[in-house]
Scaffold this motif. Structure first.
Motif, mmCIF file in Angstrom:
data_model
loop_
_atom_site.group_PDB
_atom_site.id
_atom_site.type_symbol
_atom_site.label_atom_id
_atom_site.label_comp_id
_atom_site.label_asym_id
_atom_site.label_seq_id
_atom_site.Cartn_x
_atom_site.Cartn_y
_atom_site.Cartn_z
ATOM 1 N N MET A 1 0.679 -1.297 -0.135
ATOM 2 C CA MET A 1 0.070 -0.174 -0.115
ATOM 3 C C MET A 1 0.973 1.277 0.062
ATOM 4 O O MET A 1 1.819 1.268 0.763
ATOM 5 C CB MET A 1 -1.081 -0.181 1.360
ATOM 6 N N ILE A 2 0.820 2.066 -0.798
ATOM 7 C CA ILE A 2 1.363 3.296 -0.932
ATOM 8 C C ILE A 2 1.014 4.208 0.311
ATOM 9 O O ILE A 2 -0.039 4.180 0.841
ATOM 10 C CB ILE A 2 1.054 4.205 -2.085
ATOM 11 N N PRO A 3 2.064 5.045 0.844
ATOM 12 C CA PRO A 3 2.041 5.930 1.968
ATOM 13 C C PRO A 3 0.724 6.861 1.674
ATOM 14 O O PRO A 3 0.658 7.561 0.744
ATOM 15 C CB PRO A 3 3.462 6.381 2.346
ATOM 16 N N ASP A 138 -3.630 1.757 -9.889
ATOM 17 C CA ASP A 138 -2.385 0.886 -10.568
ATOM 18 C C ASP A 138 -1.853 1.627 -11.520
ATOM 19 O O ASP A 138 -0.612 1.480 -11.754
ATOM 20 C CB ASP A 138 -3.048 -0.413 -11.045
ATOM 21 N N ILE A 139 -2.408 2.560 -12.190
ATOM 22 C CA ILE A 139 -1.704 3.482 -13.359
ATOM 23 C C ILE A 139 -0.717 4.239 -12.447
ATOM 24 O O ILE A 139 0.554 4.429 -13.074
ATOM 25 C CB ILE A 139 -2.787 4.215 -14.161
ATOM 26 N N ALA A 140 -1.031 4.921 -11.573
ATOM 27 C CA ALA A 140 -0.254 5.989 -10.817
ATOM 28 C C ALA A 140 1.169 5.133 -10.311
ATOM 29 O O ALA A 140 2.015 5.657 -10.148
ATOM 30 C CB ALA A 140 -0.930 6.677 -9.704
ATOM 31 N N VAL A 141 0.778 3.968 -9.691
ATOM 32 C CA VAL A 141 2.134 3.321 -8.982
ATOM 33 C C VAL A 141 2.965 2.327 -9.953
ATOM 34 O O VAL A 141 3.829 1.886 -9.441
ATOM 35 C CB VAL A 141 1.509 2.436 -7.762
ATOM 36 N N ARG A 142 2.213 2.379 -11.141
ATOM 37 C CA ARG A 142 2.793 1.398 -12.140
ATOM 38 C C ARG A 142 3.005 -0.064 -11.669
ATOM 39 O O ARG A 142 3.854 -0.566 -11.935
ATOM 40 C CB ARG A 142 4.347 2.111 -12.468
ATOM 41 N N GLU A 143 2.043 -0.723 -10.974
ATOM 42 C CA GLU A 143 1.769 -1.944 -10.561
ATOM 43 C C GLU A 143 0.528 -2.551 -10.553
ATOM 44 O O GLU A 143 -0.391 -1.651 -10.182
ATOM 45 C CB GLU A 143 2.530 -2.007 -9.147
ATOM 46 N N ILE A 144 0.178 -3.534 -11.203
ATOM 47 C CA ILE A 144 -1.158 -4.027 -11.037
ATOM 48 C C ILE A 144 -1.298 -4.809 -9.565
ATOM 49 O O ILE A 144 -0.491 -5.632 -9.304
ATOM 50 C CB ILE A 144 -1.280 -5.204 -12.206
ATOM 51 N N ASP A 149 -5.289 -5.023 -1.277
ATOM 52 C CA ASP A 149 -5.810 -3.758 -0.939
ATOM 53 C C ASP A 149 -5.048 -2.568 -1.393
ATOM 54 O O ASP A 149 -3.678 -2.473 -0.981
ATOM 55 C CB ASP A 149 -6.167 -4.068 0.782
ATOM 56 N N ARG A 150 -5.696 -1.462 -1.810
ATOM 57 C CA ARG A 150 -4.980 -0.371 -2.222
ATOM 58 C C ARG A 150 -5.194 0.454 -1.161
ATOM 59 O O ARG A 150 -4.615 1.916 -1.243
ATOM 60 C CB ARG A 150 -5.633 0.019 -3.658
ATOM 61 N N GLY A 151 -5.907 0.481 -0.064
ATOM 62 C CA GLY A 151 -6.306 1.593 0.955
ATOM 63 C C GLY A 151 -6.903 2.659 0.182
ATOM 64 O O GLY A 151 -6.816 3.733 1.057
ATOM 65 N N ALA A 186 -7.239 3.037 -21.797
ATOM 66 C CA ALA A 186 -5.799 2.494 -22.211
ATOM 67 C C ALA A 186 -5.304 1.693 -21.246
ATOM 68 O O ALA A 186 -4.569 0.452 -21.688
ATOM 69 C CB ALA A 186 -4.719 3.593 -22.179
ATOM 70 N N HIS A 187 -5.338 1.496 -19.975
ATOM 71 C CA HIS A 187 -4.991 0.590 -18.996
ATOM 72 C C HIS A 187 -5.741 -0.626 -19.097
ATOM 73 O O HIS A 187 -4.989 -1.801 -19.157
ATOM 74 C CB HIS A 187 -5.078 1.260 -17.732
ATOM 75 N N ILE A 188 -7.182 -0.630 -19.261
ATOM 76 C CA ILE A 188 -7.826 -1.969 -19.135
ATOM 77 C C ILE A 188 -7.650 -2.583 -20.613
ATOM 78 O O ILE A 188 -7.818 -3.909 -20.790
ATOM 79 C CB ILE A 188 -9.298 -1.649 -18.759
ATOM 80 N N GLU A 189 -7.233 -1.924 -21.661
ATOM 81 C CA GLU A 189 -7.140 -2.360 -22.947
ATOM 82 C C GLU A 189 -5.461 -2.939 -23.313
ATOM 83 O O GLU A 189 -5.248 -3.231 -24.243
ATOM 84 C CB GLU A 189 -7.603 -1.488 -23.958
#
Length: 191
Positions: A1-3, A138-144, A149-151, A186-189
């Motif tokens: 989870m990102i801070p 996920d786009i912003a953190v460059r990770e799927i 949990d993303r929080g 773009a992300h989902i495709e």
């Protein structure tokens, strides 16, 4: 989870990731993303017999953990049948209250995804609202993250990412909701 509280370097990295996803979008994805909320707005008006805000509210209330086609199906069905179904009790109750005439902003959590989804559908040209869902994260953190949990229920974390989308939008010269929608398409495709 990102801070929740991140460094300026992390914030800049999230913003750049959003811009990079925008730049990776095909011209067709950009076109469809720019029209995404306009199309959703038209659909909201259609299902709610011209009461766009009511339609947008029901769509938002029934959106959690549903694909867009399923979300649309459930919202249309709710208006046809006069009551919502096919979702968790809380979402159904919110949708029913909105259909009964309660202002969506009194029913929906306006400080996180569901509330902002309502605003973006009700007003596709809103200059500040942006939806931060799992894909936007996920786009912003460059990770799927998959099922992790993303929080995003934490207002601070949600606002951090929303601010990164707003910063990216300023650099791109577009409104935040359109940046979110184009990068989402773009992300989902992605291949």
């Amino acid at each position: 989870m990102i801070p929740v509280k991140c460094t300026e370097k992390q914030r800049a990295a999230y913003t750049q990731a959003i811009i990079d996803q925008w730049n990776a979008a095909t011209p067709d994805q950009v076109r469809r993303g720019r029209q995404w909320y306009v199309t959703a707005h038209e659909f909201a008006a259609e299902i709610a017999a011209g009461e766009t805000e009511k339609g947008a509210g029901v769509l938002a209330a029934l959106s959690a953990n549903k694909s867009w086609p399923e979300n649309c199906r459930l919202a249309r069905k709710a208006f046809i049948e006069g009551k919502a179904s096919g979702h968790v009790r809380d979402a159904i109750n919110k949708a029913n209250r909105i259909m009964a005439g309660t202002d969506p902003s009194e029913v929906l959590p306006m400080h996180i995804k569901t509330g902002f989804f309502y605003v973006c559908i009700a007003d596709p040209e809103h200059t500040d609202a942006v939806v931060i869902d799992r894909h936007a994260h996920d786009i912003a953190v460059r990770e799927i993250y998959g099922q992790r949990d993303r929080g995003l229920g934490a207002v601070g974390r949600y606002n951090l990412l929303a601010d990164c989308y707003r910063a990216a939008a300023r650099k791109i010269g577009e409104i935040p909701s359109k940046v979110q929608a184009v990068t989402w398409v773009a992300h989902i495709e992605r291949k």
